[in-house]
Design a protein around this motif. Structure first.
Motif, PDB file in Angstrom:
ATOM      1  N   MET A 102       0.848  -1.189   0.000  1.00  0.00           N
ATOM      2  CA  MET A 102       0.000   0.000   0.000  1.00  0.00           C
ATOM      3  C   MET A 102       0.888   1.245   0.000  1.00  0.00           C
ATOM      4  SD  MET A 102      -2.968  -1.177   2.695  1.00  0.00           S
ATOM      5  CE  MET A 102      -1.912  -0.960   4.116  1.00  0.00           C
ATOM      6  N   ASN A 103       0.765   2.027  -1.034  1.00  0.00           N
ATOM      7  CA  ASN A 103       1.539   3.256  -1.174  1.00  0.00           C
ATOM      8  C   ASN A 103       0.611   4.462  -1.245  1.00  0.00           C
ATOM      9  OD1 ASN A 103       4.089   1.851  -1.398  1.00  0.00           O
ATOM     10  ND2 ASN A 103       3.492   1.297  -3.485  1.00  0.00           N
ATOM     11  N   SER A 104       1.184   5.635  -1.047  1.00  0.00           N
ATOM     12  CA  SER A 104       0.410   6.890  -1.107  1.00  0.00           C
ATOM     13  C   SER A 104      -0.842   6.791  -0.252  1.00  0.00           C
ATOM     14  CB  SER A 104       0.049   7.207  -2.565  1.00  0.00           C
ATOM     15  OG  SER A 104       1.216   7.323  -3.347  1.00  0.00           O
ATOM     16  N   LEU A 105      -0.671   6.316   0.955  1.00  0.00           N
ATOM     17  CA  LEU A 105      -1.819   6.085   1.825  1.00  0.00           C
ATOM     18  C   LEU A 105      -2.521   7.387   2.175  1.00  0.00           C
ATOM     19  CD1 LEU A 105      -0.306   3.291   4.028  1.00  0.00           C
ATOM     20  CD2 LEU A 105      -2.461   3.111   2.792  1.00  0.00           C
ATOM     21  N   LYS A 106      -3.831   7.286   2.315  1.00  0.00           N
ATOM     22  CA  LYS A 106      -4.679   8.429   2.629  1.00  0.00           C
ATOM     23  C   LYS A 106      -5.444   8.149   3.926  1.00  0.00           C
ATOM     24  CE  LYS A 106      -5.552   9.070  -2.327  1.00  0.00           C
ATOM     25  NZ  LYS A 106      -6.600   9.163  -3.368  1.00  0.00           N
ATOM     26  N   PRO A 107      -5.884   9.173   4.617  1.00  0.00           N
ATOM     27  CA  PRO A 107      -6.662   8.946   5.850  1.00  0.00           C
ATOM     28  C   PRO A 107      -7.883   8.051   5.616  1.00  0.00           C
ATOM     29  CG  PRO A 107      -5.950  11.225   5.746  1.00  0.00           C
ATOM     30  CD  PRO A 107      -5.570  10.604   4.424  1.00  0.00           C
ATOM     31  N   GLU A 108      -8.466   8.141   4.434  1.00  0.00           N
ATOM     32  CA  GLU A 108      -9.651   7.306   4.155  1.00  0.00           C
ATOM     33  C   GLU A 108      -9.306   5.833   3.975  1.00  0.00           C
ATOM     34  OE1 GLU A 108      -8.723  10.135   2.606  1.00  0.00           O
ATOM     35  OE2 GLU A 108      -9.170  10.029   0.441  1.00  0.00           O
ATOM     36  N   ASP A 109      -8.033   5.488   3.963  1.00  0.00           N
ATOM     37  CA  ASP A 109      -7.624   4.077   3.933  1.00  0.00           C
ATOM     38  C   ASP A 109      -7.626   3.464   5.334  1.00  0.00           C
ATOM     39  OD1 ASP A 109      -5.191   4.992   1.473  1.00  0.00           O
ATOM     40  OD2 ASP A 109      -7.106   3.959   1.123  1.00  0.00           O
ATOM     41  N   THR A 110      -7.850   4.288   6.345  1.00  0.00           N
ATOM     42  CA  THR A 110      -7.870   3.794   7.714  1.00  0.00           C
ATOM     43  C   THR A 110      -8.986   2.766   7.898  1.00  0.00           C
ATOM     44  OG1 THR A 110      -6.933   5.820   8.630  1.00  0.00           O
ATOM     45  CG2 THR A 110      -8.225   4.444  10.124  1.00  0.00           C
ATOM     46  N   ALA A 111      -8.623   1.581   8.369  1.00  0.00           N
ATOM     47  CA  ALA A 111      -9.579   0.488   8.522  1.00  0.00           C
ATOM     48  C   ALA A 111      -8.859  -0.722   9.106  1.00  0.00           C
ATOM     49  CB  ALA A 111     -10.193   0.118   7.176  1.00  0.00           C
ATOM     50  N   VAL A 112      -9.645  -1.725   9.475  1.00  0.00           N
ATOM     51  CA  VAL A 112      -9.084  -3.039   9.766  1.00  0.00           C
ATOM     52  C   VAL A 112      -9.080  -3.822   8.457  1.00  0.00           C
ATOM     53  CG1 VAL A 112      -9.308  -5.176  11.077  1.00  0.00           C
ATOM     54  CG2 VAL A 112      -9.936  -2.992  12.126  1.00  0.00           C
ATOM     55  N   TYR A 113      -7.946  -4.375   8.125  1.00  0.00           N
ATOM     56  CA  TYR A 113      -7.783  -5.097   6.866  1.00  0.00           C
ATOM     57  C   TYR A 113      -7.774  -6.598   7.130  1.00  0.00           C
ATOM     58  CZ  TYR A 113      -6.814  -0.826   4.289  1.00  0.00           C
ATOM     59  OH  TYR A 113      -6.931   0.402   3.681  1.00  0.00           O
ATOM     60  N   TYR A 114      -8.537  -7.313   6.308  1.00  0.00           N
ATOM     61  CA  TYR A 114      -8.667  -8.754   6.431  1.00  0.00           C
ATOM     62  C   TYR A 114      -8.341  -9.425   5.101  1.00  0.00           C
ATOM     63  CZ  TYR A 114     -11.799  -7.378  10.276  1.00  0.00           C
ATOM     64  OH  TYR A 114     -12.348  -6.814  11.405  1.00  0.00           O
ATOM     65  N   CYS A 115      -7.919 -10.672   5.170  1.00  0.00           N
ATOM     66  CA  CYS A 115      -7.823 -11.466   3.960  1.00  0.00           C
ATOM     67  C   CYS A 115      -8.704 -12.703   4.110  1.00  0.00           C
ATOM     68  CB  CYS A 115      -6.385 -11.856   3.636  1.00  0.00           C
ATOM     69  SG  CYS A 115      -5.535 -12.742   4.946  1.00  0.00           S
ATOM     70  N   ALA A 116      -9.110 -13.244   2.985  1.00  0.00           N
ATOM     71  CA  ALA A 116      -9.977 -14.413   2.969  1.00  0.00           C
ATOM     72  C   ALA A 116      -9.810 -15.112   1.631  1.00  0.00           C
ATOM     73  CB  ALA A 116     -11.427 -14.011   3.208  1.00  0.00           C
ATOM     74  N   ALA A 117     -10.260 -16.365   1.565  1.00  0.00           N
ATOM     75  CA  ALA A 117     -10.035 -17.183   0.381  1.00  0.00           C
ATOM     76  C   ALA A 117     -11.341 -17.621  -0.265  1.00  0.00           C
ATOM     77  CB  ALA A 117      -9.221 -18.418   0.769  1.00  0.00           C
ATOM     78  N   THR A 118     -11.290 -17.787  -1.581  1.00  0.00           N
ATOM     79  CA  THR A 118     -12.382 -18.389  -2.326  1.00  0.00           C
ATOM     80  C   THR A 118     -11.768 -19.304  -3.373  1.00  0.00           C
ATOM     81  OG1 THR A 118     -14.468 -17.932  -3.470  1.00  0.00           O
ATOM     82  CG2 THR A 118     -12.560 -16.563  -4.061  1.00  0.00           C
ATOM     83  N   ASN A 119     -12.604 -20.066  -4.061  1.00  0.00           N
ATOM     84  CA  ASN A 119     -12.081 -21.092  -4.939  1.00  0.00           C
ATOM     85  C   ASN A 119     -11.668 -20.549  -6.303  1.00  0.00           C
ATOM     86  OD1 ASN A 119     -11.480 -23.785  -5.645  1.00  0.00           O
ATOM     87  ND2 ASN A 119     -13.460 -24.011  -6.659  1.00  0.00           N
TER      88      ASN A 119
END
Length: 122
Positions: free
Chosen positions: A82-99
């Motif tokens: 993640m580059n050039s981050l902005k205040p609106e990028d503030t969040a909890v980030y999750y990953c998940a899988a699908t087929n």
């Protein structure tokens, strides 16, 4: 069986972070992996996705040109640069899988981790 996300933190606007998503107890080889985020008071949204082959990636418009998703199957891990981050990028980030292929329906994703907090100060 779940993902473990890491790499979050506090960064100033314009800064960079690299998030990692490591699979625990299963192989990512046949899974498309998505990164999602949820900000306070907002619904969870899909941010980026990479297919099982790694040949195709998708991004939400708000992060195109700033975020890059990649995977390392031997390490059973997926990353979000993640580059050039902005205040609106503030969040909890999750990953998940699908087929195999990326999907727009979040209900098709599983093995959700606990998330990693990203905070971007202005």
């Amino acid at each position: 069986l779940q993902f473990v996300e890491s790499g979050g933190g506090l960064v100033q606007s314009g800064g960079s972070l690299r998030l990692s998503c490591a699979a625990s107890g299963f192989s990512l080889e046949y899974s498309a992996i998505g990164w999602f985020r949820q900000a306070p008071g907002k619904e969870r949204e899909g941010v980026a996705c990479i297919t099982a082959s790694g040949g195709d990636t998708e991004y939400v418009d708000s992060v195109k040109g700033r975020f890059t998703i990649s995977r390392d199957n031997p390490k059973n891990s997926v990353y979000l640069e993640m580059n050039s981050l902005k205040p609106e990028d503030t969040a909890v980030y999750y990953c998940a899988a699908t087929n195999i292929f990326c999907r727009s329906d979040q209900d098709k994703y599983g093995y959700w981790g606990q998330g990693t907090q990203v905070t971007v100060s202005s």
